[in-house]
Design a protein around this motif. Sequence first.
Motif, PDB file in Angstrom:
ATOM      1  N   TYR A   1      -5.700   2.896  -5.437  1.00  0.00           N
ATOM      2  CA  TYR A   1      -6.327   1.547  -5.179  1.00  0.00           C
ATOM      3  C   TYR A   1      -7.821   1.724  -4.653  1.00  0.00           C
ATOM      4  CZ  TYR A   1      -6.376  -3.396  -3.890  1.00  0.00           C
ATOM      5  OH  TYR A   1      -6.680  -4.766  -3.767  1.00  0.00           O
ATOM      6  N   GLY A   2      -7.509   1.644  -3.286  1.00  0.00           N
ATOM      7  CA  GLY A   2      -9.076   1.773  -2.458  1.00  0.00           C
ATOM      8  C   GLY A   2      -9.772   0.351  -2.421  1.00  0.00           C
ATOM      9  N   HIS A   3      -9.271  -0.616  -3.012  1.00  0.00           N
ATOM     10  CA  HIS A   3      -9.916  -1.800  -3.102  1.00  0.00           C
ATOM     11  C   HIS A   3      -9.740  -3.019  -2.124  1.00  0.00           C
ATOM     12  CE1 HIS A   3     -12.701  -0.556  -6.222  1.00  0.00           C
ATOM     13  NE2 HIS A   3     -11.687   0.428  -6.632  1.00  0.00           N
ATOM     14  N   LEU A   4      -8.879  -2.611  -1.095  1.00  0.00           N
ATOM     15  CA  LEU A   4      -8.376  -3.638  -0.228  1.00  0.00           C
ATOM     16  C   LEU A   4      -9.474  -4.465   0.488  1.00  0.00           C
ATOM     17  CD1 LEU A   4      -5.801  -5.279   1.098  1.00  0.00           C
ATOM     18  CD2 LEU A   4      -5.835  -3.254   2.748  1.00  0.00           C
TER      19      LEU A   4
ATOM     20  N   ALA B   1      -6.619   7.218   2.746  1.00  0.00           N
ATOM     21  CA  ALA B   1      -7.438   7.055   4.112  1.00  0.00           C
ATOM     22  C   ALA B   1      -8.387   5.816   3.974  1.00  0.00           C
ATOM     23  CB  ALA B   1      -8.335   8.292   4.490  1.00  0.00           C
ATOM     24  N   VAL B   2      -8.930   5.597   2.705  1.00  0.00           N
ATOM     25  CA  VAL B   2      -9.805   4.554   2.320  1.00  0.00           C
ATOM     26  C   VAL B   2      -9.027   3.186   2.475  1.00  0.00           C
ATOM     27  CG1 VAL B   2     -11.171   3.255   0.559  1.00  0.00           C
ATOM     28  CG2 VAL B   2     -11.406   5.778   0.974  1.00  0.00           C
ATOM     29  N   ASP B   3      -7.718   3.184   2.071  1.00  0.00           N
ATOM     30  CA  ASP B   3      -6.991   1.969   2.151  1.00  0.00           C
ATOM     31  C   ASP B   3      -6.626   1.579   3.661  1.00  0.00           C
ATOM     32  OD1 ASP B   3      -6.670   1.457  -0.514  1.00  0.00           O
ATOM     33  OD2 ASP B   3      -4.888   2.692  -0.998  1.00  0.00           O
TER      34      ASP B   3
ATOM     35  N   LEU C   1       0.979  -1.370  -0.029  1.00  0.00           N
ATOM     36  CA  LEU C   1       0.020  -0.073   0.050  1.00  0.00           C
ATOM     37  C   LEU C   1       0.876   1.220  -0.115  1.00  0.00           C
ATOM     38  CD1 LEU C   1      -2.911  -0.904   2.524  1.00  0.00           C
ATOM     39  CD2 LEU C   1      -3.051  -0.757   0.010  1.00  0.00           C
ATOM     40  N   LYS C   2       1.919   1.308   0.725  1.00  0.00           N
ATOM     41  CA  LYS C   2       2.873   2.554   0.734  1.00  0.00           C
ATOM     42  C   LYS C   2       3.603   2.594  -0.494  1.00  0.00           C
ATOM     43  CE  LYS C   2       7.002   4.217   3.025  1.00  0.00           C
ATOM     44  NZ  LYS C   2       8.303   3.706   3.977  1.00  0.00           N
TER      45      LYS C   2
ATOM     46  N   THR D   1      -1.728   7.012   9.203  1.00  0.00           N
ATOM     47  CA  THR D   1      -1.205   6.823   7.739  1.00  0.00           C
ATOM     48  C   THR D   1      -0.663   5.656   7.636  1.00  0.00           C
ATOM     49  OG1 THR D   1       0.835   7.969   8.074  1.00  0.00           O
ATOM     50  CG2 THR D   1      -0.657   9.379   7.338  1.00  0.00           C
ATOM     51  N   VAL D   2      -0.409   5.005   6.334  1.00  0.00           N
ATOM     52  CA  VAL D   2       0.394   3.777   6.412  1.00  0.00           C
ATOM     53  C   VAL D   2       1.638   3.846   6.845  1.00  0.00           C
ATOM     54  CG1 VAL D   2       1.104   2.005   4.606  1.00  0.00           C
ATOM     55  CG2 VAL D   2      -0.948   3.023   4.188  1.00  0.00           C
TER      56      VAL D   2
END
Length: 576
Positions: A286-289, A332-334, A276-277, A386-387
């Motif tokens: 992305y946003g689809h984890l 933020a979604v991730d 993700l990072k 954050t990540v």
Amino acid sequence: MAFMEKPPAGKVLLDDTVPLTAVIEASQSLHSHTEYIIRVQRGISMENNWQIVRRYSDFDLLNNSLQISALSLPLPPKKLIGNMDREFIAERQKGLQNYLNVITSNHILSNCEPVKKFLDPNSYSVNYVEIALQHVSMFFRSEPKWEVVEPLKDIGWRIRKKYFLMKIKNQPKERLALSWADLGPDKYLSDKDLQSAVKFLSSCSHPYIYKVTFATASESSALVIRPFNEKGTLKDLIYKAKPKDPFLKKYCNPKKIQGLELQQIKTFGRQILEVLKFLHEKGFPYGHLHASNVILEGDTCRLLDLENSLLGLPSFYRSYFTQFRKINTLEAVDVHCFGHLLYEMTYGRPPDSVPVDSFPPAPSTSVVTVLESILSPEAMKNGMPTVSRLLQMPLFSDVLLTNSEKTQFKIPSKLKEALKTAKECIEKRLVEEQKLIHQHRRLTRAQSHHGSEEEKKKRKILARKKSKRSAFESGEEQTMKYSNSNNSAGSGASSPMTSPSSPVPPSTTAGASTIPSPPPPPAAPPPPPNLDVPMQSDSRPVNSTSRGALLSSIQNFQKGVLKKTETCDYSAPKIS
């Protein structure tokens, strides 16, 4: 339909993740059965609603199609005799409403095709498997080396995304998975940029991204081929499920609920955060984890479906994070989606609701610390880490990564700008939707508060007080008017008594009793006007000094100081 046919101009791309709510408004009895009139609404918009008519047999068919989930759904039982009685119909309507409430509030059931077709037949009347087969067949005409082995029916949760098991003709033992999907409401790349971005996926490699064998896209849909993993996804590992089984069967009601071991949680979590990072640093949205988008190869997690954000498909957890205005970027979604995934890895099931007020015991307190930083009410209100910050937390900071696979992920500069613009558009739609939901929630809360019994009592008490105050003020005003009218009359009659020509009776000695004053004598004729000074009418009330003198003279009046007068009685008859 031609392969990758462009949708008709002006067609609205529907967001399938927007929740549907259903309310049975009435029932009508016909000759041999009863029909229920249902009002269905999409999202929070009161204008976006419609009516459907369903019989009990329609509910029964829907329930049969959902039995694969192994959930105990509260459908009212059948009744052959007396099923047209008014009392029975009213009771059954209540039971059917409860049934609708249960299936529309279940995150997996509410997004499945049978429920969508039952509640919104106009939007979901198409046979997507048939359309996908047509597109795939057209594709194989130009790419004859591929061959379909079998459809992988309903292995995913998306209605408009279908899967097929593939093979290469000259390598019959190797299995691949083909996914076909319509473009979604968040597709903001131009057709040219979309084609370029999808093809880019097949050329990139990363230790924690699952390899794409082939990918292509057009104006209306996309097709992606990957190696088929027999062991399945991370979600299959958590739920002890078979990868080829339907989504409802695998994940709705697992036989055994058990989380992963602590070391697995730490290792898998660290690998997912690292990829993700990497994507965030590269500017790739992305946003689809979620756990079904993570493939397991031994002890290594690899991310799936990077193409989803390019195609504009909505996220699996979209109905969750649209409720919280702090989750307003894809980064933020991730993080939010990672919180859901970490919860599933820890407890073997998804959270009952979000935010999570209290967390059950976990293999380590450090796991709960991370979960609280993402899914707690405070995190939703104040913001999540954050990540990079998550990677520094004790749960993941001491994990050693041993994968040394070479990374190849160079995005062309022109495509990078297009991806940045698309990401901003996706975030803008998210923020606008969150704003509307927030306003709707405030309005609903205000209406609920206004209609509560406690608030009704408060309003009644306030209305009573206001009525009493108004009555008191009205009475006081009437008293003042009456007093003023009396004072005006009194000052006019006694004005000669206060003039210098009328002597004031002397006051009595101290201690003398006060004699009640008689009624005032008739007013004396006014003095002749002074011809030297012009007369001016003065309608102003008598000042306080004159009024005080008048009251004093009345109070100090004594009958004994009056002079005796002699009267001549002329009433007797005169006799001459």
